[in-house]
Scaffold this motif. Structure first.
Motif, PDB file in Angstrom:
ATOM      1  N   ARG A 119      18.470  22.402  20.300  1.00 12.50           N
ATOM      2  CA  ARG A 119      18.154  22.107  21.698  1.00 12.50           C
ATOM      3  C   ARG A 119      16.660  22.245  21.952  1.00 12.50           C
ATOM      4  O   ARG A 119      16.057  21.456  22.686  1.00 12.50           O
ATOM      5  CB  ARG A 119      18.924  23.037  22.639  1.00 12.50           C
ATOM      6  CG  ARG A 119      20.380  22.685  22.867  1.00 12.50           C
ATOM      7  CD  ARG A 119      20.552  21.305  23.492  1.00 12.50           C
ATOM      8  NE  ARG A 119      19.816  21.113  24.723  1.00 12.50           N
ATOM      9  CZ  ARG A 119      20.287  21.401  25.939  1.00 12.50           C
ATOM     10  NH1 ARG A 119      21.502  21.916  26.076  1.00 12.50           N
ATOM     11  NH2 ARG A 119      19.561  21.173  27.001  1.00 12.50           N
ATOM     12  N   ASN A 120      16.052  23.250  21.344  1.00  7.92           N
ATOM     13  CA  ASN A 120      14.613  23.422  21.485  1.00  7.92           C
ATOM     14  C   ASN A 120      13.850  22.292  20.812  1.00  7.92           C
ATOM     15  O   ASN A 120      12.775  21.889  21.272  1.00  7.92           O
ATOM     16  CB  ASN A 120      14.180  24.767  20.904  1.00  7.92           C
ATOM     17  CG  ASN A 120      14.307  25.903  21.901  1.00  7.92           C
ATOM     18  OD1 ASN A 120      13.459  26.073  22.769  1.00  7.92           O
ATOM     19  ND2 ASN A 120      15.380  26.671  21.792  1.00  7.92           N
ATOM     20  N   GLY A 124      13.477  18.481  26.576  1.00  6.55           N
ATOM     21  CA  GLY A 124      12.758  17.543  27.427  1.00  6.55           C
ATOM     22  C   GLY A 124      12.811  16.103  26.966  1.00  6.55           C
ATOM     23  O   GLY A 124      12.398  15.195  27.697  1.00  6.55           O
ATOM     24  N   SER A 125      13.319  15.871  25.756  1.00  2.00           N
ATOM     25  CA  SER A 125      13.404  14.502  25.215  1.00  2.00           C
ATOM     26  C   SER A 125      14.745  14.313  24.512  1.00  2.00           C
ATOM     27  O   SER A 125      14.813  13.816  23.387  1.00  2.00           O
ATOM     28  CB  SER A 125      12.255  14.245  24.228  1.00  2.00           C
ATOM     29  OG  SER A 125      11.005  14.401  24.852  1.00  2.00           O
ATOM     30  N   GLU A 126      15.821  14.717  25.177  1.00  2.85           N
ATOM     31  CA  GLU A 126      17.146  14.730  24.559  1.00  2.85           C
ATOM     32  C   GLU A 126      17.669  13.322  24.276  1.00  2.85           C
ATOM     33  O   GLU A 126      17.419  12.383  25.039  1.00  2.85           O
ATOM     34  CB  GLU A 126      18.146  15.467  25.464  1.00  2.85           C
ATOM     35  CG  GLU A 126      17.950  16.965  25.542  1.00  2.85           C
ATOM     36  CD  GLU A 126      16.844  17.398  26.498  1.00  2.85           C
ATOM     37  OE1 GLU A 126      16.229  16.492  27.121  1.00  2.85           O
ATOM     38  OE2 GLU A 126      16.593  18.616  26.614  1.00  2.85           O
ATOM     39  N   MET A 127      18.399  13.190  23.191  1.00  4.68           N
ATOM     40  CA  MET A 127      19.114  11.945  22.886  1.00  4.68           C
ATOM     41  C   MET A 127      20.373  11.885  23.741  1.00  4.68           C
ATOM     42  O   MET A 127      21.049  12.896  23.943  1.00  4.68           O
ATOM     43  CB  MET A 127      19.519  11.909  21.407  1.00  4.68           C
ATOM     44  CG  MET A 127      18.393  11.781  20.426  1.00  4.68           C
ATOM     45  SD  MET A 127      19.048  11.769  18.737  1.00  4.68           S
ATOM     46  CE  MET A 127      17.571  11.469  17.797  1.00  4.68           C
ATOM     47  N   THR A 128      20.680  10.693  24.222  1.00  3.95           N
ATOM     48  CA  THR A 128      21.879  10.518  25.038  1.00  3.95           C
ATOM     49  C   THR A 128      22.683   9.323  24.533  1.00  3.95           C
ATOM     50  O   THR A 128      22.186   8.501  23.751  1.00  3.95           O
ATOM     51  CB  THR A 128      21.512  10.304  26.512  1.00  3.95           C
ATOM     52  OG1 THR A 128      20.654   9.160  26.628  1.00  3.95           O
ATOM     53  CG2 THR A 128      20.808  11.527  27.077  1.00  3.95           C
ATOM     54  N   ILE A 139      25.005  15.192  21.054  1.00  5.60           N
ATOM     55  CA  ILE A 139      24.772  16.459  20.363  1.00  5.60           C
ATOM     56  C   ILE A 139      24.794  16.291  18.852  1.00  5.60           C
ATOM     57  O   ILE A 139      23.938  16.828  18.136  1.00  5.60           O
ATOM     58  CB  ILE A 139      25.812  17.507  20.809  1.00  5.60           C
ATOM     59  CG1 ILE A 139      25.614  17.828  22.302  1.00  5.60           C
ATOM     60  CG2 ILE A 139      25.704  18.775  19.974  1.00  5.60           C
ATOM     61  CD1 ILE A 139      26.655  18.763  22.869  1.00  5.60           C
ATOM     62  N   ALA A 140      25.784  15.559  18.325  1.00  3.38           N
ATOM     63  CA  ALA A 140      25.906  15.404  16.875  1.00  3.38           C
ATOM     64  C   ALA A 140      24.653  14.762  16.281  1.00  3.38           C
ATOM     65  O   ALA A 140      24.146  15.202  15.239  1.00  3.38           O
ATOM     66  CB  ALA A 140      27.134  14.563  16.547  1.00  3.38           C
ATOM     67  N   LEU A 160      21.755  25.797  12.828  1.00  2.00           N
ATOM     68  CA  LEU A 160      20.936  25.258  13.913  1.00  2.00           C
ATOM     69  C   LEU A 160      21.429  25.696  15.280  1.00  2.00           C
ATOM     70  O   LEU A 160      20.767  25.466  16.289  1.00  2.00           O
ATOM     71  CB  LEU A 160      20.911  23.733  13.852  1.00  2.00           C
ATOM     72  CG  LEU A 160      20.193  23.102  12.662  1.00  2.00           C
ATOM     73  CD1 LEU A 160      20.297  21.583  12.725  1.00  2.00           C
ATOM     74  CD2 LEU A 160      18.740  23.527  12.602  1.00  2.00           C
ATOM     75  N   GLU A 161      22.610  26.340  15.317  1.00  3.89           N
ATOM     76  CA  GLU A 161      23.155  26.835  16.587  1.00  3.89           C
ATOM     77  C   GLU A 161      22.571  28.189  16.970  1.00  3.89           C
ATOM     78  O   GLU A 161      22.731  28.635  18.099  1.00  3.89           O
ATOM     79  CB  GLU A 161      24.685  26.955  16.492  1.00  3.89           C
ATOM     80  CG  GLU A 161      25.420  25.635  16.478  1.00  3.89           C
ATOM     81  CD  GLU A 161      25.442  24.960  17.844  1.00  3.89           C
ATOM     82  OE1 GLU A 161      24.949  25.558  18.818  1.00  3.89           O
ATOM     83  OE2 GLU A 161      25.947  23.822  17.922  1.00  3.89           O
TER      84      GLU A 161
END
Length: 307
Positions: A119-120, A124-128, A139-140, A160-161
């Motif tokens: 997540r870090n 601010g630039s998350e995949m959707t 998420i995957a 990574l969690e």
């Protein structure tokens, strides 16, 4: 800059013409910054080339922070020239610098300690995915991409969690470096990345600075530590009181000379006769001013410097 229509702002591809040969990515010519009547930086020349590490050293108040703010777009220079890919620029904001591929990794790293590593990485630039207006986080794909990019930099994390706050200081710095590289950085500014780290963790960060250079990035390494700088640096610039005291290629300077500049050897040499008047102080091993390199023995500027 272009982005994929279904991935937000991640994986941006810069459309600027790539540097030809050894043309500088970033160049300052006589650059300076004044805050009213206070001159924080004056007459600074700096060149950042592809696949090279430019080390900027200096004590507190030398002007390092002001230099970072100019290159990263936080502040504008008030004198001299600032060029990117050979063209003069004047950034209005850090976003302008990012659009040109200039990324800054600050000491606080801009991470959320309780959030997972992945997540870090995309903060601010998350995949959707999915149709608008019911798009949701992919998420995957973010986990897979973060893992791949970290491994490309030689960073292997078992989980990574895990909250990024559970990683060591060196590991967090390396995640921040890998994130900047993934999001299109061509010039990477590292603000004192080893300042709060031990010897082993500092070594980890230095290894990834070298890895970034191997990937063709131009790196600006801000540090107080001449030993760390000499391990990875290709060019060394020493600031003192807002001006450039030393600019030297690695082949032209020894670690001892670089350390002497950082330690203020010229001032110590000039004070040798005063220290000799103090009882119990052995000045026999202190350097004489004439024994110092010419640049080190030069008179000091009187400008007021920033951090």
């Amino acid at each position: 800059m272009t982005t994929s229509k279904d991935t937000g702002t991640h994986g941006a591809v810069l459309q600027d013409t790539p540097p030809e040969g050894d043309r500088p990515l970033v160049e300052l010519r006589g650059a300076g910054k004044a805050y009213g009547n206070v001159r924080a930086l004056h007459g600074v020349d700096l060149t950042v080339r592809p696949a090279g590490v430019t080390c900027v050293l200096g004590d507190n108040g030398a002007g390092k922070s002001t230099l970072i703010k100019i290159i990263s777009g936080l502040h504008q220079h008030t004198e001299g020239e600032f060029l990117v890919d050979g063209a003069p620029v004047r950034f209005a904001s850090p976003r302008d610098a990012l659009d040109k591929g200039i990324a800054t990794v600050y000491q606080d790293l801009a991470t959320v300690p309780l959030m997972p590593v992945w997540r870090n990485f995309f903060l601010g630039s998350e995949m959707t995915k999915g149709p608008w207006p019911v798009r949701r986080l992919d998420i995957a794909r973010m986990k897979a991409t973060a893992d791949e990019e970290l491994r490309n930099m030689g960073i292997v994390l078992d989980d990574l969690e895990q909250p990024i706050g559970t990683l060591s200081g060196g590991q967090r710095q390396c995640v921040a470096i890998a994130r900047a590289v993934y999001f299109g950085a061509r010039v990477l500014i590292l603000d004192e990345p080893t300042a709060a780290l031990g010897v082993k963790q500092s070594g980890v960060v230095l290894k990834y600075i070298a890895a970034a250079r191997e990937r063709g990035l131009g790196v600006i390494f801000i540090t107080h530590n001449p030993h760390h700088a000499y391990m990875v640096g290709d060019h060394f610039s020493v600031l003192r009181l807002g001006t450039l005291e030393l600019s030297a290629e690695r082949a032209d300077i020894t670690l001892e000379e670089l350390t002497n500049h950082m330690a203020g050897g010229a001032e110590l040499a000039a004070l040798k006769h005063e220290l000799a008047q103090v009882g119990g102080v052995d000045t026999a091993e202190l350097p004489d001013e004439g024994a110092l390199p010419a640049a080190a023995a030069a008179p000091r500027p009187s400008a007021d410097g920033g951090d």
